[in-house]
Design a protein around this motif. Sequence first.
Motif, PDB file in Angstrom:
ATOM      1  N   LEU A 231      50.261  25.844  42.212  1.00 49.61           N
ATOM      2  CA  LEU A 231      49.948  27.083  42.934  1.00 49.61           C
ATOM      3  C   LEU A 231      51.099  27.438  43.872  1.00 49.61           C
ATOM      4  CD1 LEU A 231      48.013  29.310  43.889  1.00 49.61           C
ATOM      5  CD2 LEU A 231      46.931  27.611  45.391  1.00 49.61           C
ATOM      6  N   SER A 232      51.413  28.723  43.931  1.00 47.00           N
ATOM      7  CA  SER A 232      52.530  29.200  44.749  1.00 47.00           C
ATOM      8  C   SER A 232      52.074  30.252  45.751  1.00 47.00           C
ATOM      9  CB  SER A 232      53.596  29.801  43.833  1.00 47.00           C
ATOM     10  OG  SER A 232      54.645  30.352  44.587  1.00 47.00           O
ATOM     11  N   SER A 233      52.872  30.430  46.790  1.00 50.04           N
ATOM     12  CA  SER A 233      52.668  31.539  47.744  1.00 50.04           C
ATOM     13  C   SER A 233      53.686  32.656  47.543  1.00 50.04           C
ATOM     14  CB  SER A 233      52.803  31.032  49.184  1.00 50.04           C
ATOM     15  OG  SER A 233      51.822  30.074  49.468  1.00 50.04           O
ATOM     16  N   MET A 234      54.586  32.500  46.574  1.00 50.73           N
ATOM     17  CA  MET A 234      55.652  33.501  46.406  1.00 50.73           C
ATOM     18  C   MET A 234      55.070  34.748  45.753  1.00 50.73           C
ATOM     19  SD  MET A 234      58.846  31.170  45.136  1.00 50.73           S
ATOM     20  CE  MET A 234      58.043  30.463  43.716  1.00 50.73           C
ATOM     21  N   ILE A 235      55.121  35.861  46.472  1.00 54.17           N
ATOM     22  CA  ILE A 235      54.457  37.054  45.933  1.00 54.17           C
ATOM     23  C   ILE A 235      55.379  38.277  45.921  1.00 54.17           C
ATOM     24  CG2 ILE A 235      52.106  36.291  46.394  1.00 54.17           C
ATOM     25  CD1 ILE A 235      52.132  38.142  48.899  1.00 54.17           C
TER      26      ILE A 235
ATOM     27  N   SER B 246      49.874  33.973  44.467  1.00 53.93           N
ATOM     28  CA  SER B 246      48.841  34.299  45.455  1.00 53.93           C
ATOM     29  C   SER B 246      48.798  35.766  45.855  1.00 53.93           C
ATOM     30  CB  SER B 246      49.084  33.462  46.714  1.00 53.93           C
ATOM     31  OG  SER B 246      49.084  32.095  46.410  1.00 53.93           O
ATOM     32  N   GLY B 247      49.224  36.666  44.942  1.00 55.23           N
ATOM     33  CA  GLY B 247      49.149  38.084  45.291  1.00 55.23           C
ATOM     34  C   GLY B 247      47.734  38.523  45.621  1.00 55.23           C
ATOM     35  N   SER B 248      46.743  37.844  45.031  1.00 53.81           N
ATOM     36  CA  SER B 248      45.347  38.226  45.295  1.00 53.81           C
ATOM     37  C   SER B 248      44.974  37.997  46.753  1.00 53.81           C
ATOM     38  CB  SER B 248      44.396  37.445  44.389  1.00 53.81           C
ATOM     39  OG  SER B 248      44.470  36.061  44.677  1.00 53.81           O
ATOM     40  N   VAL B 249      45.674  37.076  47.419  1.00 56.28           N
ATOM     41  CA  VAL B 249      45.387  36.830  48.846  1.00 56.28           C
ATOM     42  C   VAL B 249      45.761  38.080  49.644  1.00 56.28           C
ATOM     43  CG1 VAL B 249      45.882  35.343  50.816  1.00 56.28           C
ATOM     44  CG2 VAL B 249      45.773  34.365  48.519  1.00 56.28           C
ATOM     45  N   ALA B 250      46.926  38.639  49.326  1.00 54.00           N
ATOM     46  CA  ALA B 250      47.347  39.866  50.018  1.00 54.00           C
ATOM     47  C   ALA B 250      46.391  41.015  49.686  1.00 54.00           C
ATOM     48  CB  ALA B 250      48.773  40.225  49.620  1.00 54.00           C
ATOM     49  N   ILE B 251      45.951  41.087  48.430  1.00 52.48           N
ATOM     50  CA  ILE B 251      45.038  42.177  48.058  1.00 52.48           C
ATOM     51  C   ILE B 251      43.692  42.027  48.769  1.00 52.48           C
ATOM     52  CG2 ILE B 251      43.711  43.167  46.131  1.00 52.48           C
ATOM     53  CD1 ILE B 251      46.159  42.872  44.396  1.00 52.48           C
TER      54      ILE B 251
ATOM     55  N   VAL C 231      49.377  48.952  44.892  1.00 47.50           N
ATOM     56  CA  VAL C 231      50.086  47.704  45.189  1.00 47.50           C
ATOM     57  C   VAL C 231      50.113  46.884  43.900  1.00 47.50           C
ATOM     58  CG1 VAL C 231      50.033  45.569  46.528  1.00 47.50           C
ATOM     59  CG2 VAL C 231      49.391  47.742  47.612  1.00 47.50           C
ATOM     60  N   ILE C 232      51.301  46.529  43.461  1.00 46.71           N
ATOM     61  CA  ILE C 232      51.480  45.753  42.232  1.00 46.71           C
ATOM     62  C   ILE C 232      52.020  44.394  42.663  1.00 46.71           C
ATOM     63  CG2 ILE C 232      52.646  45.685  39.986  1.00 46.71           C
ATOM     64  CD1 ILE C 232      53.176  48.752  40.416  1.00 46.71           C
ATOM     65  N   THR C 233      51.316  43.325  42.341  1.00 45.70           N
ATOM     66  CA  THR C 233      51.748  42.043  42.895  1.00 45.70           C
ATOM     67  C   THR C 233      51.487  40.875  41.957  1.00 45.70           C
ATOM     68  OG1 THR C 233      51.729  40.706  44.917  1.00 45.70           O
ATOM     69  CG2 THR C 233      49.632  41.677  44.265  1.00 45.70           C
ATOM     70  N   SER C 234      51.640  39.670  42.491  1.00 43.89           N
ATOM     71  CA  SER C 234      51.775  38.466  41.673  1.00 43.89           C
ATOM     72  C   SER C 234      50.442  37.804  41.346  1.00 43.89           C
ATOM     73  CB  SER C 234      52.662  37.468  42.424  1.00 43.89           C
ATOM     74  OG  SER C 234      53.862  38.081  42.814  1.00 43.89           O
TER      75      SER C 234
ATOM     76  N   PRO D 199      50.768  41.925  35.947  1.00 41.30           N
ATOM     77  CA  PRO D 199      50.676  41.862  37.415  1.00 41.30           C
ATOM     78  C   PRO D 199      49.275  42.272  37.887  1.00 41.30           C
ATOM     79  CG  PRO D 199      52.439  43.355  36.692  1.00 41.30           C
ATOM     80  CD  PRO D 199      51.676  42.978  35.474  1.00 41.30           C
ATOM     81  N   LEU D 200      48.934  41.895  39.110  1.00 37.48           N
ATOM     82  CA  LEU D 200      47.698  42.375  39.729  1.00 37.48           C
ATOM     83  C   LEU D 200      47.976  43.745  40.335  1.00 37.48           C
ATOM     84  CD1 LEU D 200      46.644  39.184  41.737  1.00 37.48           C
ATOM     85  CD2 LEU D 200      46.029  39.819  39.385  1.00 37.48           C
ATOM     86  N   THR D 201      46.952  44.609  40.337  1.00 38.07           N
ATOM     87  CA  THR D 201      47.128  45.905  41.002  1.00 38.07           C
ATOM     88  C   THR D 201      45.913  46.208  41.877  1.00 38.07           C
ATOM     89  OG1 THR D 201      46.113  47.111  39.170  1.00 38.07           O
ATOM     90  CG2 THR D 201      48.495  46.897  39.119  1.00 38.07           C
ATOM     91  N   ALA D 202      46.145  46.985  42.908  1.00 34.15           N
ATOM     92  CA  ALA D 202      45.044  47.463  43.754  1.00 34.15           C
ATOM     93  C   ALA D 202      45.415  48.840  44.267  1.00 34.15           C
ATOM     94  CB  ALA D 202      44.828  46.506  44.919  1.00 34.15           C
ATOM     95  N   ASP D 203      44.419  49.705  44.353  1.00 32.34           N
ATOM     96  CA  ASP D 203      44.672  51.105  44.722  1.00 32.34           C
ATOM     97  C   ASP D 203      44.091  51.425  46.092  1.00 32.34           C
ATOM     98  OD1 ASP D 203      45.930  52.040  42.245  1.00 32.34           O
ATOM     99  OD2 ASP D 203      44.023  51.437  41.352  1.00 32.34           O
ATOM    100  N   TYR D 204      44.829  52.213  46.844  1.00 32.54           N
ATOM    101  CA  TYR D 204      44.386  52.604  48.191  1.00 32.54           C
ATOM    102  C   TYR D 204      44.694  54.076  48.412  1.00 32.54           C
ATOM    103  CZ  TYR D 204      44.504  47.584  48.573  1.00 32.54           C
ATOM    104  OH  TYR D 204      44.289  46.260  48.326  1.00 32.54           O
TER     105      TYR D 204
END
Length: 565
Positions: free
Chosen positions: A445-449, A249-254, A241-244, A227-232
Amino acid sequence: MVVSDEKLASDVGAEIMKKGGNAIDAAVAVGFALAVVSPEAGNIGGGGFMLVRLANGRTVFIDYREMAPAKAARDMYVKSDGTVDTQASIVGYRAVAVPGTVAGLALALKSYGTMKLADAMAPAIRLAEEGFPVSENLAASLHSMESVFNQFPTSRRIFLKNGAYYQPGEIFRQPDLAATLRRIAKNGPSEFYRGRTGRDLAAEMKHEGGLISLEDLARYEPIIREPLTADYKVNGHAWQVITSPPPSSGSVAIEALNILAPIELKSWNDAQSVHWVIEALRRAFADRATYLADPAFTQIPLRGMMSTCYADVLRRTIDPQRASPSEKIRVGNPAAFGDASSSPGPCPQISSTVAIAQRDDALDRDFAAAATDGQTTHFSVVDAAGNAVANTYTLNNLYGSGVATSDGYFLNDEMDDFTSHPGTPNMFGLIQPEANTIAPGKRPLSSMIPTILLRDGQLSFVTGARGGPRIISGVLLSILNWMRLGEGAQAAINAPRFHQQWLPDTVLLEPNFRPDVARGLEALGYRFADRLGWVGLVEAIGIDPQTGERLGAAEPRRPGAASGF
Ligand code: DON
């Protein structure tokens, strides 16, 4: 706690955990149950993503997205006059990509569950065999498909009752699907890909002019990804945040979260706060339209896109007093920011920009009308031990391609998530990357995250949504409400939402969005979609940090259901 779009399915998940199953057992049971009670979106003929966080801290992303068949080709939906046949990728046999759900759910169960497939599937088989009362939603959504179902006799045979549409309250039994599920439960997932069920599908495809062969089915494999991760840091707490990852497209949210990290957000009754979120989404969606696709087929500058230094560059292009025209924005060059992700040192001074994806016509669809609220489906599960699952899976739009097989299940139309023609929007009005053009074996490509949040290292929030590209905005807002604004779990889901996806250059507002805030946005230069619409349907679980209680937060817009014990 289980939260899904359907009460019958949430109850199945709770029942499995009461019997001693863990969150993964429950999720697999819910996945199969939704294929029975919510045939518009729940499926065995589609695909999706499961994000798992085990109580021991391990995270894993199961990609069971559909795959283009070997006979698929880049221009298969382009007509001889060069325009796109927009219906061919949406309705009928040629719109179908190789389904991944059965393999994905079985892999999840085998790897992280405790139960046998037959036990996890038993509730779904019971619901298909004994039937269940048709809800108002199901009756209405089946009826809305009349013109499509009229083209496909098997869909009519199975999903109508002797030629009449089911009325709310009538019992709907699915003997063909029950038999198919029984065979899968007995023979394992290979039944769907190499057994009788697979052979039936390949034969129907051949007969009806579809592309999927038995070899395509036999070749399908789900993929385990990181998974992708980002720290805040928010109010003294460390959040992760652990996402798709791609092909989602989890990177879009990140990217959006990174742009917004230093910005004060007050509430969605404050036009200025909404403005910042819209501008963050606009830029992150422009990057989606430029770079994201199946990572096996393209180099994605993912680290750069998710780097905080790149977010600094993007943030500086936002005018705090004015909406940015989508046509004019130029994004930075994420590839130049390589590994700078979260590095505490100074950001490299890179000013180069790159041209972003362009559209070549003015085919802006009325996206409020194009993508309605129902279709995909998301569910969240947390068990007593703290194992968590966020799962989003789909047939793409309502009832997928509209084609039901003689084995009793609908087939997806996920081929429409590919870029049929660079520059031409898909059914969600999305401009998609060149890298997302059709190729054999590629995943669209998907938007499901599906997304999971940790707070100070502890499980905190499990979220995800249905709604095409609006999923990204809906999930992002649920995260901002919980992590940044400190809302309660249910309030984080109830709050009014809004959506911007770069192109079209309009903002979609929900019916519950305050008119005075909309006027404030207008004063900043925003234009709105022609009508109001829901921005995703989110089904989430929050964990009370003091008590550890699992707070089921079901979607009120088209009521979902939380079931816990
Ligand atoms: O994977 C995707 O992004 C789409 N197939 C999701 C479709 C969807 O959510 C439809 N719901 N409105």
